[in-house]
Structures are given as C-alpha cells and as structure tokens.
Design a protein around this motif. Sequence first.
Motif, short mmCIF file in Angstrom:
data_model
loop_
_atom_site.label_atom_id
_atom_site.label_comp_id
_atom_site.label_asym_id
_atom_site.label_seq_id
_atom_site.Cartn_x
_atom_site.Cartn_y
_atom_site.Cartn_z
N THR A 231 1.05 -1.31 0.00
CA THR A 231 -0.18 -0.02 -0.07
C THR A 231 0.82 1.16 0.00
N ASN A 232 1.97 1.26 0.66
CA ASN A 232 2.87 2.11 0.78
C ASN A 232 3.55 2.70 -0.62
N LEU A 233 3.71 1.59 -1.15
CA LEU A 233 4.25 1.49 -2.63
C LEU A 233 3.43 2.10 -3.82
N MET A 234 2.03 2.14 -3.23
CA MET A 234 1.28 2.61 -4.36
C MET A 234 0.86 4.02 -4.31
N GLN A 235 1.92 5.01 -4.48
CA GLN A 235 1.99 6.27 -4.58
C GLN A 235 2.29 6.56 -6.16
N PRO A 236 1.23 7.53 -6.60
CA PRO A 236 1.65 7.95 -7.82
C PRO A 236 3.03 8.44 -8.32
N ALA A 237 3.77 9.10 -7.26
CA ALA A 237 5.42 9.32 -7.54
C ALA A 237 6.06 8.23 -7.76
N LYS A 238 5.86 7.11 -6.94
CA LYS A 238 6.67 5.95 -7.05
C LYS A 238 6.33 5.12 -8.27
N ILE A 239 5.17 5.13 -8.73
CA ILE A 239 4.52 4.69 -9.93
C ILE A 239 5.20 5.42 -11.17
N SER A 240 5.39 6.76 -11.18
CA SER A 240 5.92 7.30 -12.24
C SER A 240 7.26 7.22 -12.25
N ILE A 241 8.00 6.99 -11.07
CA ILE A 241 9.55 6.44 -11.20
C ILE A 241 9.62 5.19 -12.21
N VAL A 242 8.75 4.35 -11.72
CA VAL A 242 8.85 2.95 -12.23
C VAL A 242 8.46 3.10 -13.73
N ALA A 243 7.70 4.10 -14.21
CA ALA A 243 7.23 4.20 -15.62
C ALA A 243 8.54 4.82 -16.25
N GLY A 244 9.38 5.69 -15.49
CA GLY A 244 10.39 6.26 -16.16
C GLY A 244 11.47 5.03 -16.61
N MET A 245 11.75 4.07 -15.54
CA MET A 245 12.55 2.99 -15.71
C MET A 245 12.10 2.23 -16.83
N LEU A 246 11.00 1.90 -17.07
CA LEU A 246 10.16 1.07 -18.07
C LEU A 246 10.65 1.62 -19.42
N ASN A 247 10.73 2.84 -19.79
CA ASN A 247 11.19 3.62 -20.92
C ASN A 247 12.66 3.67 -21.10
N GLU A 248 13.40 3.60 -20.12
CA GLU A 248 14.94 4.23 -20.18
C GLU A 248 15.81 2.98 -19.53
N GLY A 249 15.28 1.97 -18.82
CA GLY A 249 16.26 1.01 -18.22
C GLY A 249 16.66 0.07 -19.02
N THR A 250 17.49 -0.84 -18.54
CA THR A 250 17.83 -2.27 -19.28
C THR A 250 16.81 -3.12 -19.22
N ILE A 251 17.14 -4.09 -20.08
CA ILE A 251 15.67 -4.97 -20.27
C ILE A 251 15.37 -5.79 -18.76
N ASP A 252 16.49 -6.10 -18.07
CA ASP A 252 16.26 -6.49 -16.72
C ASP A 252 15.40 -5.78 -15.76
N THR A 253 15.84 -4.54 -16.01
CA THR A 253 15.09 -3.49 -15.12
C THR A 253 13.60 -3.42 -15.59
N LYS A 254 13.58 -3.36 -16.90
CA LYS A 254 11.94 -3.33 -17.36
C LYS A 254 11.22 -4.55 -16.99
N ILE A 255 11.77 -5.60 -17.13
CA ILE A 255 11.24 -6.83 -16.58
C ILE A 255 10.78 -6.74 -15.04
N ASN A 256 11.75 -6.29 -14.28
CA ASN A 256 11.36 -6.09 -12.86
C ASN A 256 10.36 -5.07 -12.69
N CYS A 257 10.53 -4.03 -13.62
CA CYS A 257 9.35 -2.98 -13.27
C CYS A 257 7.82 -3.45 -13.51
N THR A 258 7.83 -4.51 -14.54
CA THR A 258 6.60 -5.08 -15.01
C THR A 258 6.15 -6.06 -13.86
N LYS A 259 6.81 -6.82 -13.22
CA LYS A 259 6.72 -7.68 -12.08
C LYS A 259 6.38 -6.69 -10.83
#
Length: 453
Positions: A231-259
């Motif tokens: 619940t603490n991780l369900m903050q828009p600011a934190k999800i926004s950071i994850v979205a940024g890494m989904l766009n620019e991270g390595t393939i392993d980082t992107k997969i971890n972000c989806t998980k």
Amino acid sequence: MPQYRQQGQWRLEGRGQVVDLQTAVKDGILGGRSGGGLLAEKDGTLVTAAEKFDLKKMVDELDSAVGEDVPSVFICPISLEPMVDPVTLCTGQTYERAHILKWISLGHLNCPTTMQELWDDDVTPNHTLRQLILAWFSQRHLLSKKRSEDVQGRAAGLVQSLKKAKGQARVQALKDLLKLILDQPSVEKTVADSGGVTHLSSLLGPFTSHAVGSEVIAILVNIRLGTDAKTNLMQPAKISIVAGMLNEGTIDTKINCTKFIEMLMGEKSFRSELVSSPSLLVALLRLAKDERHPNGIAAGLSLLKSVSFHEHVRSLIVSIGAVPQLVERLPNLLPDCLEPALHILDNLSATGEGQMALKNCPQTIPIAVKLLMTSEACTRHGVSILWNIINLAPDVCASLAIEAGLGAKLLFVIQSGYDAELKQRAAYLLKLCSLNYTTTLFMSKCKLTRTIQ
C-alpha cells in the motif's frame, strides 16, 4: 524390484583418505572435521554431542542441501534416501527399518540388494551406523546454522549501511543486498525486521536515480511484501519513477518493473488510475514489441493484459495505437505470448473505440481467422474478437471473414472437443456470417458439401 549395490567405503572430506565403516567407528572420525566425532562411554557405548539433535529433522533440512555429499553407506538401498533408523538383515545388508519391513510384509523372502534368501526375517538395529549418521548430519547442521547466523548479520548490516550510504556506495550496498537475497532467501525476514522494506520504499523518491531505482525494484520483487508495504508503494510518484525506468532502463530493469506493478495490482486497494499514464502504457507496448528480448515481450504483454481488465484504461490503450501494433505482431509471437496478446485485443474489442480500431486494421480479420484452432484459449479470444467486429459492420466484415476461410474454421470449432459455450458462440457467428448469402453461395464460399451443411 531394482537391485542397488551399496559401497563399503567412502571418502572423508578434507583429509582425502578413504576409510570403511569399521575404521570410522574405531578412530572416532567423521567428515574430516574436528569436534563432531564419536565418544566412547565406560560401557563401550558410542555417543556424540549431536544426540540432542533430532536426526529426522536434520536429514529433512539438510539432505537437499548436501546432495551427493552424503556418504553412500548412509543411503538406504530401497528408498535411496539417508537412513534415520538403520537395521541389518541376516545377510549383513542394512536398510531403513520402515522400508525393509514393508518389503518383507509384501512376501519377499530375499534380500533386495544381494537377492540372497532370507533364512531369518528378524532385523537388528544398527546403532553404530545410526551414530555415524547422526554425527555427520549434526556437524552439517551446526555449520549450516553458523552460516545462517553470519548471513543474517550481514543482511542487517547492509540495511543499516543503506541508511547512511550515498551515491555509488548506496548503489553498491543495494547490489550486495540483492545478491545476498538471491543467494540466501532466508534473509527476507531479517531485511524486514531491520526496517529494510520501509527504507527501500523511501528510496523511490522524486530525485531517485535510475541506478538506485533499478536496484531497489529488483530487491522488492524478490522478497515477500506485506499488504501495508505494498500500500505504501502505491503512490503516484513512485509509479511514475517505475514508468520512467520502463522507458529507459535495461531489459532486466524493465522486466522487474513489470513484475513490481503486477505485484501491486494483486492488492484489493490498487486503483486503476495508477496505470493510466500514457508514458507507462507506451513503454509496455514498446517492450511487448522488442524482438531482441523474448522474455521482455512476455513480461510486457502480461502486464498489458492485466491493465486491459480495467475498463476505463482500455480507451487509453487504444488511443496510443496499441491495436494495429499488436495485430501486426500476432503472426510472429511464440505460443506463450500469443494468448495474452489475443486476450488484450479481446478486452479492447469490448469498447467502441477498440472495435473501430480493429475493424479499420486490414490485417485483423485474416490473422484472427488464421489463428483459430491454434489452442482453445486463442480460439475463444479469436471468436470473440471476430464476433465484435462483424457485429459492428456485418455487411462488410462478414464477407471479408468468409473469404479468409472463417466458415470452415468455425465448423472445425463446432465439431471440436472445446467447451459447449465456445462451440455455441462459433455457431452463432457462422449463422451471422451466412445472413447475406444464399444457401448455395454460402456453401460454395465455405467450400462445404450439402452433407456437411
């Protein structure tokens, strides 16, 4: 019953010497390590400090860890597992009590190993061997316990260092903690008890670098999180950071972000607004199309499928051009990716925007028809997609579908072993497609004989 040959000697670790059971008992040595040997009481009974340990429990805990390191003399020839209650037959062969008694109770009158006839079916407890087994496993139990304590201490130390470290030192501490968690999953509780989860969550802030964020996400998806932590991780600011890494991270980082996002979506308190970001959806679509990384395609489609279950996000998925891009990818997808891709399109076809996008894509109908009968799940989604499109514009779409071979495919579905609901829907779709044709013309278009009709 297979016959097993029990070796009469085994190698002690560290000393490199080979001894037999009699020598091991005589010398009071086991495993080449000090502090765990057998001791002789005044009455000649062999005992060990390890007696206080429960042998069965130690075997269960350590057997998988030590693997082939277990001396063969400790292994029951019947079960091929370490013995906890060894008994010896009149032939001199030793077995686990429960297994050999079962063998005898089944009417076998011979020794399973040597096939000698049993002239006496009594069994004699092998106390010496049991003491050896007990001492050997207790040594490893104590070593394992010490290693565990060392690992727990290291995990707690890394969590504390994270609270003080900055820059590259913080990144390295995160890498070390991740490696420790992957190597020793038992440290999860220590990480939580030492405030690690709370601190990791705090590191996902507005000024978090991708280097730190990617390591934090990798750790979080590899430990079990409670409802409060999620619940603490369900903050828009934190999800926004994850979205940024989904766009620019390595393939392993992107997969971890989806998980990471899928993990949060499993909570009842999750709000679909958190995944309504065009940036996040575009990143997922890009990941699902990246042919260089098949595992990334699977991860992207899996999360996009989960997101598409939320009705008010579907129109947003359609608006970023997902429909034609997914349809184009369908023929080249592996079977495990094909079903989620069709499921996404099926969900999108339930909206007006999705139906129109599917209808306007020239390849939708021929590809959907071609994929029927690929599997039951793919067929179900394919029939549903075609039903929604043809219902939208039957005059145009029905003829296109029939020309693509839909009639014959639907007949195969109706005659298949698929569930009744799917076959009934296929029959309705076939009837819908036939409305604009005479019987003779429809039979001709579908290449059917009157008998089949």
